[in-house]
Design an enzyme around this catalytic site. Structure first.
Site, PDB file in Angstrom:
ATOM      1  N   HIS A  39      76.030  30.912 -10.038  1.00  0.00           N
ATOM      2  CA  HIS A  39      74.131  32.452  -9.573  1.00  0.00           C
ATOM      3  C   HIS A  39      73.521  30.746  -9.342  1.00  0.00           C
ATOM      4  O   HIS A  39      73.338  30.060  -9.891  1.00  0.00           O
ATOM      5  CB  HIS A  39      74.248  32.692 -10.640  1.00  0.00           C
ATOM      6  CG  HIS A  39      74.019  34.028 -11.567  1.00  0.00           C
ATOM      7  ND1 HIS A  39      74.276  35.090 -11.906  1.00  0.00           N
ATOM      8  CD2 HIS A  39      72.913  34.444 -11.630  1.00  0.00           C
ATOM      9  CE1 HIS A  39      74.778  35.974 -11.837  1.00  0.00           C
ATOM     10  NE2 HIS A  39      73.291  36.369 -12.130  1.00  0.00           N
ATOM     11  N   ARG A  80      81.589  38.659 -11.658  1.00  0.00           N
ATOM     12  CA  ARG A  80      82.201  39.468 -12.734  1.00  0.00           C
ATOM     13  C   ARG A  80      81.483  41.047 -12.303  1.00  0.00           C
ATOM     14  O   ARG A  80      81.822  40.776 -11.133  1.00  0.00           O
ATOM     15  CB  ARG A  80      81.451  38.986 -14.293  1.00  0.00           C
ATOM     16  CG  ARG A  80      80.057  39.033 -13.132  1.00  0.00           C
ATOM     17  CD  ARG A  80      78.616  39.471 -14.554  1.00  0.00           C
ATOM     18  NE  ARG A  80      77.144  39.798 -13.785  1.00  0.00           N
ATOM     19  CZ  ARG A  80      76.311  38.686 -14.615  1.00  0.00           C
ATOM     20  NH1 ARG A  80      76.673  37.595 -15.368  1.00  0.00           N
ATOM     21  NH2 ARG A  80      74.408  39.015 -14.059  1.00  0.00           N
ATOM     22  N   ASP A  81      82.167  41.673 -13.421  1.00  0.00           N
ATOM     23  CA  ASP A  81      81.815  43.301 -12.571  1.00  0.00           C
ATOM     24  C   ASP A  81      80.702  43.160 -12.241  1.00  0.00           C
ATOM     25  O   ASP A  81      79.841  44.289 -12.343  1.00  0.00           O
ATOM     26  CB  ASP A  81      82.094  44.339 -12.691  1.00  0.00           C
ATOM     27  CG  ASP A  81      81.716  44.332 -14.886  1.00  0.00           C
ATOM     28  OD1 ASP A  81      80.871  43.445 -14.986  1.00  0.00           O
ATOM     29  OD2 ASP A  81      81.792  45.468 -15.268  1.00  0.00           O
ATOM     30  N   GLU A  82      80.124  42.636 -10.830  1.00  0.00           N
ATOM     31  CA  GLU A  82      78.246  42.849 -10.375  1.00  0.00           C
ATOM     32  C   GLU A  82      78.693  43.222  -8.896  1.00  0.00           C
ATOM     33  O   GLU A  82      78.459  43.801  -8.453  1.00  0.00           O
ATOM     34  CB  GLU A  82      77.437  41.493 -11.180  1.00  0.00           C
ATOM     35  CG  GLU A  82      76.372  42.215 -10.916  1.00  0.00           C
ATOM     36  CD  GLU A  82      75.444  41.949 -12.116  1.00  0.00           C
ATOM     37  OE1 GLU A  82      75.738  41.673 -12.783  1.00  0.00           O
ATOM     38  OE2 GLU A  82      74.633  42.459 -12.523  1.00  0.00           O
ATOM     39  N   GLU A  93      74.830  30.517 -14.399  1.00  0.00           N
ATOM     40  CA  GLU A  93      73.199  31.796 -14.584  1.00  0.00           C
ATOM     41  C   GLU A  93      71.992  31.249 -15.025  1.00  0.00           C
ATOM     42  O   GLU A  93      70.871  31.632 -15.239  1.00  0.00           O
ATOM     43  CB  GLU A  93      73.904  32.717 -14.509  1.00  0.00           C
ATOM     44  CG  GLU A  93      72.755  34.093 -15.360  1.00  0.00           C
ATOM     45  CD  GLU A  93      73.528  35.613 -14.666  1.00  0.00           C
ATOM     46  OE1 GLU A  93      74.842  35.140 -15.487  1.00  0.00           O
ATOM     47  OE2 GLU A  93      73.454  36.321 -15.457  1.00  0.00           O
ATOM     48  N   ASP A 151      74.367  38.109  -6.925  1.00  0.00           N
ATOM     49  CA  ASP A 151      74.352  37.280  -7.733  1.00  0.00           C
ATOM     50  C   ASP A 151      74.775  36.573  -7.779  1.00  0.00           C
ATOM     51  O   ASP A 151      74.771  35.366  -8.482  1.00  0.00           O
ATOM     52  CB  ASP A 151      73.556  38.051  -8.745  1.00  0.00           C
ATOM     53  CG  ASP A 151      74.323  39.194  -9.203  1.00  0.00           C
ATOM     54  OD1 ASP A 151      75.267  39.013  -8.515  1.00  0.00           O
ATOM     55  OD2 ASP A 151      74.453  39.845 -10.687  1.00  0.00           O
TER      56      ASP A 151
HETATM   57  C1  BGC Z   1      71.654  39.241 -12.377  1.00  0.00           C
HETATM   58  C2  BGC Z   1      70.600  38.824 -11.927  1.00  0.00           C
HETATM   59  C3  BGC Z   1      69.396  40.112 -11.778  1.00  0.00           C
HETATM   60  C4  BGC Z   1      69.333  40.293 -13.075  1.00  0.00           C
HETATM   61  C5  BGC Z   1      67.837  41.075 -13.023  1.00  0.00           C
HETATM   62  C6  BGC Z   1      71.390  40.931 -14.297  1.00  0.00           C
HETATM   63  O1  BGC Z   1      72.952  41.063 -14.456  1.00  0.00           O
HETATM   64  O2  BGC Z   1      73.156  39.306 -12.558  1.00  0.00           O
HETATM   65  O3  BGC Z   1      70.765  37.771 -10.944  1.00  0.00           O
HETATM   66  O4  BGC Z   1      68.701  39.318 -11.105  1.00  0.00           O
HETATM   67  O5  BGC Z   1      70.377  41.199 -13.180  1.00  0.00           O
HETATM   68  O6  BGC Z   1      67.522  40.611 -13.669  1.00  0.00           O
END
Ligand code: BGC
Length: 917
Positions: free
Chosen positions: A788, A499-501, A767, A495
């Site tokens: 994103h 960030r922390d993802e 995003e 995504d």
């Molecule tokens: C992400 C999105 C992902 C979503 C789920 C977010 O935190 O960055 O791109 O699809 O969560 O709804």
């Protein structure tokens, strides 16, 4: 000299003619690929699929037959002896997805191959240049080494604090080579990420090997040919091992160690000697270890590097490792080791900063000009112990300091401690950041512009598309789409990179995949990821919402538009690359998903089992009811299943899923569609999915399309859709006779729109439509990425409808093309090229005065249909003559506002009066 060259070429020609024994074709074969890769090493696929591209100077060229030779040595191949496989002359126009059909291939086997083809008149081409591939270690028992590393402490889970991981470890061993070497191949993997070194340097520029999978399900390995590096006498083999996806911080979880915390490394170097004997060197308890200059290394947190601790010469045989310790040996993981049959992650571009400024004394901020994922190379000169701290950010605060709040708990900071004594150059190896700005503090003296070079990191998927037009804004949009694709295609489709993802969110991937295919060749990338998707599937058949699944990940899955990636991804790979194997491989998995959905929703409305149910994520002012989204996606899945079943000859199942589609469609109409074409919820996305997925009775389609346009008009010609509707909006408007509305949406500069971020300086896709607005400034820091790709899914429409390059689903893999440029908006010209699996497709058009000119090119062995927008009765010429009489062109009855032609392969130059705006 000249004379001897001429004689030589005559001789070669004569020999080739003699070999073929036939009339020579002017067609040529090139671009050989194996499993979508060029000359790959260490394949895990036992029957790799081969492909090539044809080129011919004449129109209407078709391959009528082909012959593939695969040999175990270059010598045999040069003599046209396919000892592994000689396909013989096989009739047909197939040039891709040709499965190897020779004798079984052994671990480590080298295969040299070439191909020749026969053209439409039966004349033969010369053989292509030769290419090769090699096999990996196909059997788990082929691995004989031990997993080694350094024992580390389990992560501190006592508090929600992000304590650093263990220091990366340096591993080394020496070995002696006594005889002349013929071939040396090294296989390596890790629980962690590693760099492999041999005799003084890294064996490749690949990064983050062995890349990302669910380490609890499978672990990948890489293969490198090191023949040129192994020497007779003493050799040194070594690795640097760090956390990466295996044990570093993943997503927002408080502790590191998603799959485990104990990193370990395994390698196997296989040497074949010229005398035919073999020797293998593997990791074992004789290896030695040490810690080095890297004090910390983590994807999200960054690196800390103390150059004073460098282990100079550690990867060379002369090095004295007496002070190093014996390695710790670990249990082998109980999961298969699989070949990584994908382009590696590596640095793909270098970027020079555009500006440097000093918001506070001693704080320097470099503007890299664009927002990307990667690291920087630092150049610095100072005293031993000087400490330079680099922080990364996507945007700036109003006072020109870096805005890092949206990184959440990703520290995104690299620290370099100088060793002193001259110019020092450093680049991190085991981290990446998403950024446009780099802040330097502690820099000795004043940094010059060349103190920092941006290194763009991504999976090195080959560039497939190029698109340029007369609108600088559209060009910027396209560049931003491509940039966000690069930034997020790092081993898996993620995504966001900052960030922390940084997770393999499946909704984002399925919405964007078709656009992704226009920009890059992502066939191998998504083939690998689909395995991650299957690995993440729950035992009850429910697809996850994130793949790969990871350690402490919660959640079962099922969200509409996210889990459906399990169906949409194989479908798209099939459609774009003509790939049936991905369907066959994942068929049972896809059926399990379809069964899962039906089990809980017997009346064909998808009310249950919708997991986290994200809806039309990040919509603006138009929330689509989630049940509608879910039911619509279910119908779409059923339809795609039916099409895929048909493609692989599963006729019964094709029927079954078409019936399921009809049932869900009927339920959709009953529940949500009024007699006059209203779709419940009255949202753009509701209408878009109903129309795009063909869920309405034919008679109501025009009405529903008109209602959609009314909705857009009521929003003063703005879109309101989130992730799930944005992909369809321009295709649906165009398909249903409102291309002018699509163009208007595309070129709107006010919020929310694709151009609004660009007006505000975006160099990537944001995003959220409102990541930053003039009125409110930054959106909520809790979720505000500026990189994103999802809202960039309009890219496929830019290719299909603006450039006019699309495929005809009747012949997947661009065997048949749909060429339908639609001049509109402010655009007066477009130049686009797409390297399809059949070769390059070109569409260049321009409107000058009242004339539309179009140069199109269809690769040999394809055909297509051209829809040329022009007034009724207008004269259309091709290369100056009446188009209908031109070679390779067949005029068909007009459709709507277009003259229609069937085109044979070749290049054409059309001219006609342009439609009045
Ligand atoms: C992400 C999105 C992902 C979503 C789920 C977010 O935190 O960055 O791109 O699809 O969560 O709804």
């Amino acid at each position: 000299m000249a004379k001897s060259i001429t004689l030589l070429s005559l001789l070669v020609l004569a020999l080739t003619l003699a070999c073929s024994g036939q009339k020579q074709s002017a067609m040529r074969v090139s671009g050989l690929t194996c499993e979508y890769l060029s000359a790959p090493l260490g394949l895990g696929e036992p029957q790799p699929r081969l492909g090539w591209v044809l080129d011919s100077p004449r129109r209407g060229e078709v391959q009528s037959a082909y012959r593939v030779l695969v040999a175990s040595s270059p010598d045999l191949l040069a003599k046209d002896q396919g000892d592994l496989w000689d396909s013989g002359k096989l009739l047909g126009n197939r040039t891709c997805q040709v499965a190897y059909g020779g004798s079984p291939l052994a671990s480590g086997q080298q295969c040299f191959w070439k191909v020749c083809a026969w053209d439409r008149d039966g004349a033969q081409t010369p053989f292509s240049e030769s290419s090769s591939w090699s096999m990996g270690l196909l059997d788990q028992s082929d691995w004989s080494g031990k997993w080694i590393g350094q024992v580390s402490e389990p992560p501190d889970t006592s508090a929600e604090k992000r304590t650093p991981g263990p220091k990366p470890v340096w591993l080394r061993a020496e070995f002696n080579v006594e005889k002349p070497v013929k071939r040396a191949v090294v296989y390596a993997t890790a629980r962690g990420v590693f760099d492999l070194h041999l005799n003084g340097s890294r064996v490749s520029d690949d990064m983050f090997a062995p890349e990302w999978t669910d380490f609890n399900k499978r672990i990948q390995y890489r293969t490198w040919d090191v023949t040129a590096r192994v020497v007779q006498g003493a050799n040194a083999l070594g690795a640097v091992l760090a956390d990466g996806w295996y044990s570093g911080f993943l997503a927002w979880q408080p502790w590191r160690g998603s799959y485990g915390y104990q990193n370990s490394f395994l390698t196997q170097l296989v040497i074949e000697f010229q005398d035919g004997s073999k020797q293998t060197f593997v990791t074992d308890d004789t290896w030695r270890m040490n810690n080095g200059p890297l004090l910390e290394a983590d994807f999200q947190m960054g690196e800390v590097y103390d150059a004073r601790l460098e282990l100079s010469g550690w990867d060379s045989p002369a090095y004295d490792d007496a002070a190093w310790k014996p390695v710790d040996v670990f249990e082998a993981p109980g999961v298969p080791l699989v070949a990584l049959d994908v382009q590696p992650v590596r640095v793909t571009q270098e970027i020079q900063p555009k500006a440097i400024f000093q918001p506070k004394p001693g704080v320097y901020v470099f503007d890299m000009g664009t927002n990307f994922a990667g690291v920087v190379r630092l150049k610095v000169n100072g005293q031993a112990g000087d400490k330079v701290v680099l922080r990364y950010a996507e945007r700036l605060n109003p006072d020109s300091t870096v805005y890092t709040e949206n990184l959440r708990r990703a520290r995104a900071t690299d620290t370099y401690i100088l060793k002193g004594g001259g110019e020092e150059i450093w680049e991190p190896r085991f981290t990446f950041h998403g950024f446009q700005y780099v802040e330097l503090t502690g820099y000795p003296g004043q940094p010059s512009m060349d103190a920092v070079t941006g290194l763009v990191i991504n999976s090195d998927t080959p560039v497939a598309g190029s698109f340029e037009c007369s609108s600088p804004m559209i060009n910027q949009l396209m560049a931003n789409i491509v940039r966000s694709q690069r930034a997020n295609f790092i081993s898996v489709p993620t995504d966001c990179p900052q960030r922390d993802e940084r997770l393999g969110w499946m909704g984002d991937a399925q919405i964007f995949i078709r656009t992704a295919t226009t920009n890059m060749d992502v066939a191998a990338f998504f083939t690998k990821w689909m395995q991650d998707v299957e690995d993440a599937q729950a035992p009850d058949g429910c697809y996850s919402e994130i793949s790969p699944r990871y350690g402490r990940m919660q959640g079962h899955g099922g969200a509409a538009g996210w889990s459906d990636a399990g169906i949409v991804v194989p479908w798209t790979v099939h459609l774009v690359y003509g790939d049936n194997r991905i369907i066959e491989r994942h068929w049972d998995s896809m059926v399990r998903w379809m069964d899962y959905v039906l089990r809980d929703n017997p009346d064909f409305v998808r009310r249950n089992g919708r997991g986290s149910d994200y809806g039309d994520w990040l919509w603006i002012g138009d929330d689509t009811p989630k049940e509608i989204l879910a039911t619509a996606y279910w119908a779409y899945d059923a339809h795609l299943m039916s099409k895929m079943a048909e493609a692989v000859g599963r006729e019964e199942e094709a029927k079954k899923y078409e019936e399921l589609f009809e049932s869900v469609r009927a339920a959709f109409q009953k529940e949500y569609v009024s007699a006059d074409g209203h779709v419940a919820g009255e949202t753009q996305t509701g209408y878009l999915l109903a129309l795009y997925f063909d869920l309405l009775p034919d008679s109501l389609r025009p009405k529903a399309a008109a209602l959609l346009v009314e909705n857009i008009k009521a929003k003063d010609w703005h879109l309101s859709s989130g992730f799930l509707g944005v992909r369809q909006i321009n295709p649906v408007l165009t398909m249903l006779g409102y291309p002018d509305v699509a163009w208007r949406l595309l070129e709107t500069e006010t919020f929310p729109s694709w151009f609004y971020p660009i007006v505000n300086g975006a160099t990537s896709i944001w995003e959220r439509w409102d990541g930053w607005t003039k009125e409110k400034g930054f959106q909520d820091v809790g979720m505000n990425s500026f990189n994103h790709y999802s809202l960039g899914s309009v890219g496929e429409w830019l290719y299909a409808s603006v450039a006019g390059i699309d495929l005809d689903p009747s012949e997947p893999g661009f065997g048949r093309l749909l060429l339908r440029p639609r001049p509109g908006g402010s655009v007066t010209w477009v130049k686009a090229e797409y390297k399809s699996i059949h070769g390059p497709v070109v569409s260049d058009w321009k409107v000058e005065g009242d004339t539309l000119s179009l140069e199109v090119s269809l690769p040999a062995n394809t055909s297509g249909r051209l829809y040329l927008p022009c007034p009724e009765g207008a004269a259309v010429t091709e290369s100056g003559k009446d188009a209908a009489a031109s070679e390779g062109v067949k005029a068909l009855p007009r459709e709507g506002d277009c003259a229609v032609f069937d085109l044979a392969a070749g290049s054409y130059s059309f001219k006609c009066p342009a439609l009045k705006k």
